[in-house]
Design a protein around this motif. Structure first.
Motif: not given
Length: 1023
Positions: A572-573, A576, A588, A591-592, A974
């Protein structure tokens, strides 16, 4: 005598107070209410107190026996009311109670304290402890007044305190062995009840009758009587007198009575010439004689017979002779009828002998022994002779012996019943003749027949198991040689395969040369207790096994949960960083963030499990408390000011500057407690107080209290507030977020540190959390400041082998390392990893621990044995979270370890220890070559900074709520990844690391730097 004095002015005393403090006597000043205004330090110490403990307290309630308070207070008030005290009241005596409950006798000399106007303001008294003096007076008086051989002083519990004796020789029980023991401990049960009854009667001030008893060998007799001490309630004396000579005289008297009676009968049969001698003998032996002449029908009595009947010796008095004729009235009706029927038999030549109760004319109750003998002359009975002996003393002794025998028999029956119920038997071994005696219960316990089994030490050993026999003999011999109590537990195998557990214990008496004389002991059947003990031992082993299983389960669960979380968070990282579409970025981000929240929850649960499993280790080190608290005060004040709450810190002056403790855990505990107070206090104040209670010169307790004026808690909530996942009232959960793990972790950390955490609270009235931790006082600091390595920006070209059985983990690590000039080899298990490593010889190996075919540890051992790969650094990839498990990996030979889920910053920082780093930054992972931000991207960046991140950064500047800081740092990181803003990313990562490690003193500086950076970037990117 003390002369009458005028009242003393208090100011006079105040001038000499320093002098009084040095005096060894007890000087006491009371106000009219009886409160202690002053007491000399030595006087307070003699009563078991410190001077400051007594000042301001009521003297009578604190230092007088309860039974004396009312009388002494009345006397004191009367003296105060009279204003002028006669001289006879200036000196008096009364008991004083010390701090440990002991009563001492004090003599007081008193003087008024008065103001200049003459108003009585109190009394000053000088007290003298005369306890020992009075004891000596009591002992001397007791010994001088009577014929007592031994005098004891006892307290109100019947405990023997001291003794005085005339004769130096010992009684059947050495007097010094009485000291410190109670009546119950010293005397057999059959005597204890009667002695206790006499003791209680004396305590109540009633007359106590002498109690006579014999020593165990029945060789000596003693009498014991209790008397209450006048003017000294709570103490009694026991007087013991040797009655052996008296009892010997009684026995001799019995023998003499019998002999004299026989001699008298013989004398009567032979001749009346011995009458004069007979009268003398009768007077000595209290035996009276009579003669009845059948022919003349006349009755003659000896002198002693008149005395025995309580009549004057007057043979001419008609009244006396009338009583002589009616002397049968002295016997009870039944005995009188029997005598009337027996007398005619004497006329027929038959003798008779009887023992009857008897009441003389002067009202004395007696026992008499009657013997009647007819005298036959010329073939018929002409006279009848009789003897009446006063045997009252003998009969009373006989009745006492009978009563004692019955009591002893009843006591023996009770003892046997008690032995049977408790399964205890008693035994006695005489060492001088090697004789062993068993009680009936011992035969029962060993299942032996008393008629066929002869107790002896040798026969006893034969009953034991061979493995116990030698050991018991060794223990018994050691107890005799060392003169210590004997105690041993052994098995007894019985018929049918039954096993009985017996406990043997006893004490030995020795002669002056130290040779054993007599061992008295008991044996108890402890089979049931032993069975329970074995069951408990088995249960303990099962519990320990379950605990080990739990630890293994937690380790496996940690691995199984963290492994997929590694992929979820990692990919997920990466997505992104590579997807710029705001719509997908939003998904995302959810999710993260959800994955990290789940990971935080898992970490909290595992932290609690670590503590419960005993796997969490503390690292105590010398810690300066004042800077730590000042740091917390500085950090926390802004958060409280934002809610308009007053936050204060209180440090006691006696708080040591340097204590040895785990500073990180203390910081974690205080932040949790203060954050909790900040969260649940809508208005008012929060206070942090620290104190220290010394136990010795080098150790004591650190006391911390967090007080708030917040919502408070009910009693029901307080009972469960430290339980895992527990929060406040349901309505709170809607208003305040959280998992309910914070206080549970705090409580468990406190217990791990050997302390205690308690809470007091009322609804709507706030709460008080009290933390008590044991600590050591340090003299010099030994703290070592650790420096963290910076995250490398780039690496020089190198080769890297990654071994993991999960393809998604391999893919994630390759993606994270894609921007760097690293040649990456992969392997799906340890066996393949060994083959690849031996073929390509990489610069560094990342090895997963749990893999099929060959796990990471086995692969490590293979590679370390190969000279070609032995020196290659190997980093363990593990999902295990326990500290000891990670340390075990280092002991096995790994150079380092990375915990899953793997964070990019931790990965790069660890690789930086083993790979050469470059000065240039790696190119970002983008779909197009790195170049300046397009105008659209600049516009979006400026818009995001001005509309969201600059306001959020300003709002959170003074916040110290951990959850808020973590969420802010994570979301800013993020955002920086998606916006390709490396400076923001590095600052956000550093902030998140500081919050995670509770480095809160650096957080305000980091937030200020981030705010300046965002403002700078917003200005630089303006068109």
């Amino acid at each position: 005598m003390c002369s009458q004095n005028k009242p003393t002015n208090p100011a006079t005393f105040n001038q000499f107070k320093p002098f009084f403090d040095l005096l060894p006597q007890l000087i006491l000043i009371l106000n009219p209410a009886g409160e202690i205004l002053y007491i000399t330090p030595t006087g307070a110490q003699n009563l078991g107190y410190r001077q400051q403990d007594l000042l301001g307290k009521n003297w009578f309630e604190t230092c007088l026996p309860p039974s004396d308070i009312e009388e002494i207070v009345d006397h004191f008030n009367a003296l105060i009311d009279r204003k002028v005290i006669p001289s006879e009241h200036l000196i008096y005596e009364n008991p004083v109670r010390t701090a440990n409950g002991q009563e001492l006798l004090y003599r007081w000399q008193n003087q008024f304290l008065a103001s200049d106007s003459g108003e009585i303001q109190g009394v000053i008294s000088q007290g003298e402890d005369i306890t020992e003096q009075r004891m000596e007076q009591i002992s001397l008086a007791a010994l001088e007044q009577g014929q007592d051989d031994l005098v004891f002083l006892l307290d109100h519990q019947g405990r023997f305190l001291r003794y005085w004796t005339k004769a130096p020789e010992e009684l059947f029980y050495a007097p010094e062995l009485f000291l410190g023991k109670t009546i119950k401990e010293l005397f057999p049960p059959e005597f204890y009840q009667m002695l206790q009854h006499s003791f209680e009667a004396a305590r109540r001030g009633e007359t106590s009758l002498p109690f006579e008893y014999a020593d165990p060998g029945q060789k000596k007799w003693y009498s014991l009587i209790f008397e209450q001490l006048q003017n000294w309630p709570g103490f009694l004396i026991a007087k013991i007198h040797d009655l052996t000579e008296k009892h010997q005289q009684i026995e001799a008297l019995e023998t003499e009575v019998k002999l004299r009676t026989e001699a008298l009968i013989s004398a009567l049969q032979e001749s009346q010439k011995a009458l004069k001698l007979l009268n003398i003998s009768q007077k000595i032996s209290k035996i009276g004689g009579w003669e009845y002449d059948l022919e003349k029908q006349t009755m003659w009595w000896s002198d002693e017979l008149y005395h025995l009947h309580g009549l004057p010796l007057d043979r001419k008095s008609l009244e006396v002779q009338k009583h002589v004729a009616e002397s049968l009235q002295c016997y009870p009706p039944q005995e009188r009828e029997e005598l009337q029927s027996l007398f005619p038999l004497a006329y027929q030549g038959q003798s008779y002998e009887r023992v009857y109760p008897f009441k003389s004319y002067d009202g004395q109750n007696k026992w008499v022994h009657l013997l009647t003998v007819p005298v036959v002359e010329e073939g018929r009975v002409r006279r009848v002779y009789g003897v009446i002996a006063d045997i009252t003393a003998y009969k009373e002794l006989e009745l006492e012996r009978e009563a004692a025998y019955n009591a002893l028999k009843a006591s023996e029956m009770h003892r046997r019943n008690a032995q049977e119920l408790a399964k205890i038997g008693y035994w006695e071994m005489e060492h001088f003749n090697n004789t062993l005696h068993w009680s009936e219960e011992v035969f029962t316990l060993f299942e032996q027949d008393p008629d066929t089994f002869q107790p002896s030490y040798e026969n006893f050993l034969k009953l034991l198991n061979p493995e116990d026999r030698a050991c018991l003999a060794q223990v018994f011999e050691a107890s005799l040689s060392q003169q210590t109590p004997y105690n041993f537990i052994h098995q007894l195998k019985l018929s049918g395969g039954r096993i009985k557990y017996l406990r043997e214990f006893g004490n030995t008496q020795y002669d002056p040369d130290g040779k054993p004389l007599l061992t008295q002991g008991a044996v108890q059947d402890i089979t049931e207790l032993k069975t329970i003990e074995l069951a408990l031992k088995k249960a303990k082993e099962e519990a320990e096994s379950a605990s080990r299983s739990k630890s293994m389960f937690l380790a496996n669960m940690s691995h199984e949960i963290r492994t997929p979380m590694n992929a979820i968070l990692g990919f997920s990282q990466l997505l992104k960083e590579q997807i710029t579409d705001p719509h997908w970025q939003r998904y995302l981000k959810i999710i993260h963030n959800s994955g990290e929240s789940l990971l935080a929850l898992i970490n909290d649960i595992l932290d609690i499990s670590k503590i419960e499993a005993g796997k969490l280790e503390l690292h105590p080190e010398p810690t300066e408390l004042q800077p730590l608290i000042q740091e917390l005060e500085l950090l926390l004040k802004p958060g409280f000011e934002n809610k308009n709450l007053q936050f204060t810190v209180c440090l006691e002056p006696k708080l040591p500057p340097l204590l040895k403790l785990d500073a990180l855990r203390l910081r974690q505990i205080l932040i949790n407690l203060l954050s909790n107070a900040l969260k649940f206090t809508p208005q008012g104040s929060v206070e942090l107080c620290l104190d220290y209670q010394a136990q010795t010169d080098h150790q004591g307790f650190l006391i911390l209290e967090v007080r708030d004026t917040g919502l408070g808690m009910s009693q029901e909530l307080q009972a469960r507030i430290f339980h895992v996942f527990e929060q406040g009232h349901t309505s709170y959960r809607k208003e305040f977020e959280g998992t309910g793990l914070g206080l549970a972790l705090t409580h468990k950390l406190t217990e791990l540190m050997g302390g205690s955490l308690k809470v007091k609270s009322q609804l709507s009235q706030g709460s008080v959390f009290r933390l008590c931790l044991p600590v050591l006082v340090c003299q010099t600091s030994e703290k070592v400041i650790e420096e963290t390595s910076p995250v490398p920006l780039n690496f020089e070209p190198a080769s890297l082998l990654i071994a993991d059985d999960k393809p998604e983990n391999l893919l994630l690590l390759e993606a994270l390392l894609e921007p760097f000039p690293l040649r990456i080899y992969t392997a799906e298990n340890g066996q393949v990893a060994c083959q690849v490593a031996q073929q390509f010889l990489p610069d560094l190996i990342l090895m997963d621990i749990k893999m099929p075919v060959m796990d990471g540890v086995e692969a490590l051992q293979v590679l370390r044995k190969d000279p070609r790969t032995a020196q290659i650094p190997m980093i363990a990839l593990t999902a295990f979270s326990m500290q000891n498990e990670q340390e075990d990996l280092l002991e096995l030979g790994f150079d380092d370890f990375l915990s899953k889920p793997i964070q990019k910053e931790s990965l790069l920082q660890t690789l930086g220890h083993y790979l050469k780093t470059a000065t240039s930054e790696p190119p970002p992972v983008l779909s197009s070559p790195p170049q300046a931000l397009a105008s659209t991207a600049k516009s979006e960046l400026i818009d995001a900074l001005e509309t969201e991140w600059l306001p959020r950064t300003r709002a959170i500047q003074n916040s110290l709520i951990i959850d808020e800081l973590e969420n802010y740092a994570r979301e800013l990181e993020h955002f920086a990844q998606s916006a390709q803003a490396s400076e923001i990313f590095l600052s956000a990562s550093k902030l998140q690391e500081q919050v995670t490690h509770f480095e809160l003193e650096e957080v305000p500086h980091r937030l200020a730097d981030i705010l300046n950076l965002l403002q700078k970037l917003a200005q630089e990117n303006l068109p």
